[in-house]
Design a protein around this motif. Structure first.
Motif, mmCIF file in Angstrom:
data_model
loop_
_atom_site.group_PDB
_atom_site.id
_atom_site.type_symbol
_atom_site.label_atom_id
_atom_site.label_comp_id
_atom_site.label_asym_id
_atom_site.label_seq_id
_atom_site.Cartn_x
_atom_site.Cartn_y
_atom_site.Cartn_z
ATOM 1 N N PRO A 197 -12.320 69.351 21.853
ATOM 2 C CA PRO A 197 -13.216 68.196 21.686
ATOM 3 C C PRO A 197 -14.690 68.583 21.738
ATOM 4 O O PRO A 197 -15.509 68.040 20.978
ATOM 5 N N GLU A 198 -15.044 69.522 22.617
ATOM 6 C CA GLU A 198 -16.428 69.973 22.711
ATOM 7 C C GLU A 198 -16.891 70.645 21.420
ATOM 8 O O GLU A 198 -18.038 70.475 20.988
ATOM 9 N N TYR A 199 -15.995 71.397 20.826
ATOM 10 C CA TYR A 199 -16.298 72.090 19.565
ATOM 11 C C TYR A 199 -16.586 71.075 18.457
ATOM 12 O O TYR A 199 -17.567 71.201 17.712
ATOM 13 N N TYR A 200 -15.757 70.039 18.366
ATOM 14 C CA TYR A 200 -15.948 69.035 17.319
ATOM 15 C C TYR A 200 -17.175 68.164 17.587
ATOM 16 O O TYR A 200 -17.841 67.716 16.642
ATOM 17 N N ALA A 201 -17.497 67.954 18.849
ATOM 18 C CA ALA A 201 -18.730 67.234 19.175
ATOM 19 C C ALA A 201 -19.943 68.027 18.709
ATOM 20 O O ALA A 201 -20.927 67.455 18.206
ATOM 21 N N LYS A 202 -19.884 69.331 18.860
ATOM 22 C CA LYS A 202 -20.990 70.180 18.407
ATOM 23 C C LYS A 202 -21.099 70.162 16.887
ATOM 24 O O LYS A 202 -22.214 70.116 16.336
ATOM 25 N N LEU A 203 -19.979 70.197 16.194
ATOM 26 C CA LEU A 203 -20.020 70.113 14.731
ATOM 27 C C LEU A 203 -20.656 68.805 14.271
ATOM 28 O O LEU A 203 -21.437 68.783 13.317
ATOM 29 N N LYS A 204 -20.342 67.711 14.965
ATOM 30 C CA LYS A 204 -20.934 66.425 14.610
ATOM 31 C C LYS A 204 -22.447 66.463 14.800
ATOM 32 O O LYS A 204 -23.208 65.955 13.954
ATOM 33 N N GLU A 205 -22.898 67.063 15.880
ATOM 34 C CA GLU A 205 -24.338 67.203 16.114
ATOM 35 C C GLU A 205 -24.996 68.042 15.022
ATOM 36 O O GLU A 205 -26.032 67.664 14.463
ATOM 37 N N LEU A 206 -24.392 69.168 14.701
ATOM 38 C CA LEU A 206 -24.955 70.049 13.685
ATOM 39 C C LEU A 206 -24.970 69.380 12.315
ATOM 40 O O LEU A 206 -25.881 69.594 11.514
#
Length: 301
Positions: A197-206
């Motif tokens: 989930p943290e990885y996908y949250a970062k992708l959303k931010e990027l």
């Protein structure tokens, strides 16, 4: 006899032109390359990345571009910029600052030929930039060929800094070629794990930063003459990378903009070093003989 010789002669001339890459008209005036360190292709279908997916829908892409080995940072950023693999450019480790193997050739700046140097040689007045979060990038881009390069301040304190730097540079300088290298989601992959989930949250931010960079291009009046490339150096698995799994080796390559076909997915084989060759093709540049990359000509009109 002459009726036989003339056609053969013409065929030989044509074969030479087909075999030797030559300068041609540019496909676009500007290229903006956005790189996301540690972005595995496996994540794309599941990720909430509307701006990136819009570029995919409006252009062409593959989720099967392969990294060189090892599937880690410096060796793959080098291959992306240098049009060849580690066997030729000599950067072989995740943190390489200088080649561990002798580079097959060196340019006038004492580094293996890069796409930045090829463009500089062809267009001495071009505005060429590289902005990044990971300091290791500056050892791989031939800074002497750049008009401007800069490292963003600490991401943990200033997460939007690199995006803001790119926005300002685009609006002020309208660069011919700009590489913007984000150091995430690699860090999240190492800390929390890839495919988390943290990885996908970062992708959303990027993805929001990608949208802001596209908007900056619009604001600069460059949009109709720009090609965007969004890609990565490598993927990851669990909390690491560098190995031989497809999660580590397969990365997205998305290209959209001026003269790019709205084809969606393409299935032709693509390697990391083909990125440099594709940019050279966009600008109508003759690539060095030592490069082994191939331009993805099928994605263009």
């Amino acid at each position: 006899m002459k009726k036989v010789i003339v056609p053969l002669f013409l065929l030989l001339i044509a074969a030479c032109f087909l075999a030797i890459p030559c300068s041609a008209k540019s496909k676009a005036k500007h290229v903006v390359l956005i790189g996301l360190d540690g972005w595995g292709a496996y994540s794309v279908p599941k990720a909430d990345i509307p701006h990136i997916k819009q570029l995919m829908a409006e252009g062409s892409y593959t989720l099967e571009k392969r990294s060189v080995l090892p599937s880690s940072s410096a060796v793959n950023w080098a291959s992306m910029f240098m049009g060849a693999g580690p066997e030729l450019h000599g950067y072989t480790e995740w943190g390489s600052k200088t080649p561990e193997l002798p580079s097959r050739i060196l340019n006038g700046h004492g580094i293996f030929p890069t796409i930045f140097q090829q463009l500089r040689d062809a267009r001495p007045e071009a505005e060429i930039g590289c902005l990044y979060e990971w300091n290791g990038i500056k050892y791989l881009v031939d800074t002497l060929s750049l008009s401007h390069y800069a490292k963003a301040p600490d991401y943990n304190q200033y997460p939007e800094a690199l995006c803001s730097m790119a926005e300002n540079y685009i609006k002020e300088k309208q660069p011919t070629l700009l590489a913007v290298c984000f150091d995430n989601p690699d860090h999240v992959g190492h800390k929390a794990g890839h495919d988390t989930p943290e990885y996908y949250a970062k992708l959303k931010e990027l993805d929001s930063y990608v949208g802001r960079i596209v908007q900056a291009v619009k604001d600069a009046g460059m949009l109709k003459e720009t090609i965007f490339i969004v890609t990565a150096d490598h993927g990851g698995i669990k909390k690491g990378h560098g190995g031989k799994t497809m999660q580590e080796m397969e990365t997205p390559f998305i290209i959209s903009g001026k003269n790019v076909r709205k084809n969606g997915v393409f299935h032709e084989s693509m390697m990391q070093y083909d990125v440099a060759s594709t940019i050279a093709y966009i600008f109508g540049l003759r690539q060095p003989q030592v490069w082994i990359g191939r331009p993805m000509t099928q994605v263009f009109r």
